[in-house]
Motif scaffolding. Structure first.
Motif, PDB file in Angstrom:
ATOM      1  N   LEU A   1     119.948  20.642   5.899  1.00  0.00           N
ATOM      2  CA  LEU A   1     118.984  21.279   6.792  1.00  0.00           C
ATOM      3  C   LEU A   1     119.678  21.627   8.094  1.00  0.00           C
ATOM      4  O   LEU A   1     120.202  20.752   8.785  1.00  0.00           O
ATOM      5  CB  LEU A   1     117.789  20.352   7.064  1.00  0.00           C
ATOM      6  N   LEU A   2     119.691  22.906   8.416  1.00  0.00           N
ATOM      7  CA  LEU A   2     120.204  23.365   9.703  1.00  0.00           C
ATOM      8  C   LEU A   2     119.015  23.437  10.649  1.00  0.00           C
ATOM      9  O   LEU A   2     118.054  24.171  10.391  1.00  0.00           O
ATOM     10  CB  LEU A   2     120.845  24.754   9.571  1.00  0.00           C
ATOM     11  N   GLY A   3     119.063  22.635  11.709  1.00  0.00           N
ATOM     12  CA  GLY A   3     117.907  22.564  12.608  1.00  0.00           C
ATOM     13  C   GLY A   3     118.314  22.384  14.057  1.00  0.00           C
ATOM     14  O   GLY A   3     119.498  22.393  14.397  1.00  0.00           O
ATOM     15  N   ALA A   4     117.307  22.232  14.912  1.00  0.00           N
ATOM     16  CA  ALA A   4     117.528  21.965  16.336  1.00  0.00           C
ATOM     17  C   ALA A   4     116.555  20.871  16.754  1.00  0.00           C
ATOM     18  O   ALA A   4     115.375  20.906  16.382  1.00  0.00           O
ATOM     19  CB  ALA A   4     117.303  23.234  17.158  1.00  0.00           C
ATOM     20  N   TRP A   5     117.049  19.902  17.520  1.00  0.00           N
ATOM     21  CA  TRP A   5     116.278  18.685  17.815  1.00  0.00           C
ATOM     22  C   TRP A   5     114.897  18.975  18.419  1.00  0.00           C
ATOM     23  O   TRP A   5     113.924  18.299  18.119  1.00  0.00           O
ATOM     24  CB  TRP A   5     117.074  17.759  18.745  1.00  0.00           C
ATOM     25  N   GLY A   6     114.794  19.976  19.285  1.00  0.00           N
ATOM     26  CA  GLY A   6     113.519  20.216  19.978  1.00  0.00           C
ATOM     27  C   GLY A   6     112.633  21.252  19.331  1.00  0.00           C
ATOM     28  O   GLY A   6     111.563  21.573  19.850  1.00  0.00           O
ATOM     29  N   SER A   7     113.052  21.779  18.191  1.00  0.00           N
ATOM     30  CA  SER A   7     112.290  22.852  17.530  1.00  0.00           C
ATOM     31  C   SER A   7     111.145  22.310  16.674  1.00  0.00           C
ATOM     32  O   SER A   7     111.381  21.550  15.735  1.00  0.00           O
ATOM     33  CB  SER A   7     113.236  23.671  16.647  1.00  0.00           C
ATOM     34  N   PRO A   8     109.910  22.727  16.965  1.00  0.00           N
ATOM     35  CA  PRO A   8     108.796  22.290  16.111  1.00  0.00           C
ATOM     36  C   PRO A   8     108.944  22.818  14.688  1.00  0.00           C
ATOM     37  O   PRO A   8     108.479  22.205  13.733  1.00  0.00           O
ATOM     38  CB  PRO A   8     107.556  22.877  16.795  1.00  0.00           C
ATOM     39  N   PHE A   9     109.622  23.960  14.544  1.00  0.00           N
ATOM     40  CA  PHE A   9     109.805  24.567  13.224  1.00  0.00           C
ATOM     41  C   PHE A   9     110.759  23.733  12.366  1.00  0.00           C
ATOM     42  O   PHE A   9     110.507  23.506  11.186  1.00  0.00           O
ATOM     43  CB  PHE A   9     110.313  26.002  13.375  1.00  0.00           C
ATOM     44  N   SER A  10     111.845  23.254  12.983  1.00  0.00           N
ATOM     45  CA  SER A  10     112.768  22.351  12.274  1.00  0.00           C
ATOM     46  C   SER A  10     112.076  21.052  11.907  1.00  0.00           C
ATOM     47  O   SER A  10     112.248  20.529  10.803  1.00  0.00           O
ATOM     48  CB  SER A  10     113.969  22.003  13.166  1.00  0.00           C
ATOM     49  N   ARG A  11     111.303  20.535  12.848  1.00  0.00           N
ATOM     50  CA  ARG A  11     110.639  19.237  12.613  1.00  0.00           C
ATOM     51  C   ARG A  11     109.619  19.323  11.482  1.00  0.00           C
ATOM     52  O   ARG A  11     109.387  18.342  10.772  1.00  0.00           O
ATOM     53  CB  ARG A  11     109.960  18.761  13.903  1.00  0.00           C
ATOM     54  N   ARG A  12     109.005  20.477  11.305  1.00  0.00           N
ATOM     55  CA  ARG A  12     108.079  20.657  10.174  1.00  0.00           C
ATOM     56  C   ARG A  12     108.790  20.342   8.860  1.00  0.00           C
ATOM     57  O   ARG A  12     108.265  19.627   8.012  1.00  0.00           O
ATOM     58  CB  ARG A  12     107.604  22.117  10.109  1.00  0.00           C
ATOM     59  N   VAL A  13     109.973  20.910   8.721  1.00  0.00           N
ATOM     60  CA  VAL A  13     110.730  20.741   7.478  1.00  0.00           C
ATOM     61  C   VAL A  13     111.135  19.285   7.297  1.00  0.00           C
ATOM     62  O   VAL A  13     111.014  18.719   6.204  1.00  0.00           O
ATOM     63  CB  VAL A  13     111.965  21.671   7.461  1.00  0.00           C
ATOM     64  N   GLU A  14     111.581  18.652   8.377  1.00  0.00           N
ATOM     65  CA  GLU A  14     111.970  17.237   8.299  1.00  0.00           C
ATOM     66  C   GLU A  14     110.783  16.369   7.886  1.00  0.00           C
ATOM     67  O   GLU A  14     110.926  15.461   7.064  1.00  0.00           O
ATOM     68  CB  GLU A  14     112.525  16.769   9.647  1.00  0.00           C
TER      69      GLU A  14
ATOM     70  N   ILE B   1     105.295  10.846  10.906  1.00  0.00           N
ATOM     71  CA  ILE B   1     105.294  11.826  12.005  1.00  0.00           C
ATOM     72  C   ILE B   1     105.987  11.211  13.218  1.00  0.00           C
ATOM     73  O   ILE B   1     106.875  11.816  13.823  1.00  0.00           O
ATOM     74  CB  ILE B   1     103.855  12.253  12.391  1.00  0.00           C
ATOM     75  N   LYS B   2     105.553   9.996  13.556  1.00  0.00           N
ATOM     76  CA  LYS B   2     106.070   9.285  14.738  1.00  0.00           C
ATOM     77  C   LYS B   2     107.601   9.215  14.728  1.00  0.00           C
ATOM     78  O   LYS B   2     108.257   9.409  15.747  1.00  0.00           O
ATOM     79  CB  LYS B   2     105.480   7.866  14.748  1.00  0.00           C
ATOM     80  N   GLU B   3     108.155   8.950  13.546  1.00  0.00           N
ATOM     81  CA  GLU B   3     109.606   8.806  13.413  1.00  0.00           C
ATOM     82  C   GLU B   3     110.340  10.143  13.492  1.00  0.00           C
ATOM     83  O   GLU B   3     111.563  10.184  13.604  1.00  0.00           O
ATOM     84  CB  GLU B   3     109.938   8.137  12.061  1.00  0.00           C
ATOM     85  N   ASN B   4     109.609  11.244  13.390  1.00  0.00           N
ATOM     86  CA  ASN B   4     110.253  12.556  13.338  1.00  0.00           C
ATOM     87  C   ASN B   4     109.813  13.502  14.440  1.00  0.00           C
ATOM     88  O   ASN B   4     109.827  14.719  14.263  1.00  0.00           O
ATOM     89  CB  ASN B   4     110.007  13.187  11.960  1.00  0.00           C
ATOM     90  N   LEU B   5     109.428  12.920  15.583  1.00  0.00           N
ATOM     91  CA  LEU B   5     109.111  13.731  16.762  1.00  0.00           C
ATOM     92  C   LEU B   5     110.248  13.587  17.771  1.00  0.00           C
ATOM     93  O   LEU B   5     110.814  12.509  17.909  1.00  0.00           O
ATOM     94  CB  LEU B   5     107.791  13.265  17.395  1.00  0.00           C
ATOM     95  N   PRO B   6     110.601  14.665  18.472  1.00  0.00           N
ATOM     96  CA  PRO B   6     111.677  14.538  19.463  1.00  0.00           C
ATOM     97  C   PRO B   6     111.263  13.640  20.621  1.00  0.00           C
ATOM     98  O   PRO B   6     110.070  13.556  20.935  1.00  0.00           O
ATOM     99  CB  PRO B   6     111.889  15.979  19.940  1.00  0.00           C
ATOM    100  N   PRO B   7     112.200  12.957  21.277  1.00  0.00           N
ATOM    101  CA  PRO B   7     111.860  12.091  22.407  1.00  0.00           C
ATOM    102  C   PRO B   7     111.130  12.883  23.496  1.00  0.00           C
ATOM    103  O   PRO B   7     111.585  13.958  23.888  1.00  0.00           O
ATOM    104  CB  PRO B   7     113.218  11.594  22.910  1.00  0.00           C
ATOM    105  N   ARG B   8     110.022  12.332  23.948  1.00  0.00           N
ATOM    106  CA  ARG B   8     109.181  13.044  24.918  1.00  0.00           C
ATOM    107  C   ARG B   8     109.927  13.351  26.231  1.00  0.00           C
ATOM    108  O   ARG B   8     109.822  14.454  26.760  1.00  0.00           O
ATOM    109  CB  ARG B   8     107.920  12.211  25.203  1.00  0.00           C
TER     110      ARG B   8
END
Length: 227
Positions: free
Chosen positions: A7-20, A197-204
């Motif tokens: 998975l090519l993603g970016a830490w702060g991207s909601p779109f990447s996090r969806r896939v994760e 979800i909690k484990e896969n959200l970027p640090p606030r």
């Protein structure tokens, strides 16, 4: 079967996090590759997504799939256990409808409401209020958009459930509030508290710092703009 999944993603991207989130819900192992999408896109990203040059990109056995909604459907069709989309064709079509509504109407309206400056800001607030009212109506009587458990629409709505709260704090605006949207706010809380979800959200705090810098650039540009 030996499968290679990247998975090519970016830490702060909601779109990447969806896939994760989808991959984690299904318990699928994958290799994550962080992309610097603003300053230094990798040769791999440009090769696998030459059209949009954006994340996320899922590479399954050497074959790339781009665009988060397309990837989510691909994951659900490829790995059948723990489905995220309804199995009923009509319900599946409705889920796709709301996912499209979230991406085409909600995200732009919420982003503009929190990040725009100047005269267009008030209009942006009105648009955001309208789309959130529509979502509130759709969610009434349900714990999640998917029913009792997190499903496709909930995953797509991750921007509403987490990123919007951070943006509000950065901009000092009240868009999604408990007094106006109690059902959505309760959903956001339930959503964030789901372990997967909690484990896969970027640090606030990291996200706050990132959006503060973004907003400062927009404000600075607006102030210095020659009319």
């Amino acid at each position: 079967m030996g499968e290679e999944l990247k998975l090519l993603g970016a830490w702060g991207s909601p779109f990447s996090r969806r896939v994760e989130i989808a991959l984690k819900i299904k318990g699928i192992e994958y290799e994550y590759l962080e992309e610097d999408i603003f300053h230094n896109k990798s040769a791999l990203l440009l090769e696998h997504n030459p059209v949009h040059k954006k994340v996320p990109v899922l590479v399954h056995n050497g074959k790339p799939i781009a665009e988060s909604l397309v990837i989510l459907e691909y994951i659900d069709e490829t790995w059948k256990d723990k489905p995220i989309l309804p199995r009923d064709p009509y319900e599946r079509a409705i889920a796709r409808f709301w996912a499209k509504f979230l991406d085409e109407k909600c995200l732009p309206a919420l982003w503009k409401s929190c990040m725009s400056v100047g005269p267009e800001r008030e209009k942006a607030h009105e648009e955001a209020h309208e789309v959130l009212s529509t979502l509130e109506g759709e969610l009434k009587g349900k714990k999640f958009f998917g029913g009792d458990t997190v499903g496709f629409v909930d995953i797509v709505a991750n921007f509403v459930g987490y990123w919007t709260g951070v943006l509000q704090e950065v901009a000092g605006v009240d868009v999604l509030t408990e007094d106006k949207f109690p059902v959505l706010c309760k959903w956001a809380e339930e959503f964030q508290n789901c372990p997967v979800i909690k484990e896969n959200l970027p640090p606030r705090d990291k996200l706050l710092a990132f959006f503060k810098a973004q907003r400062e650039m927009i404000t600075s540009f607006y102030k210095n703009k020659a009319w």
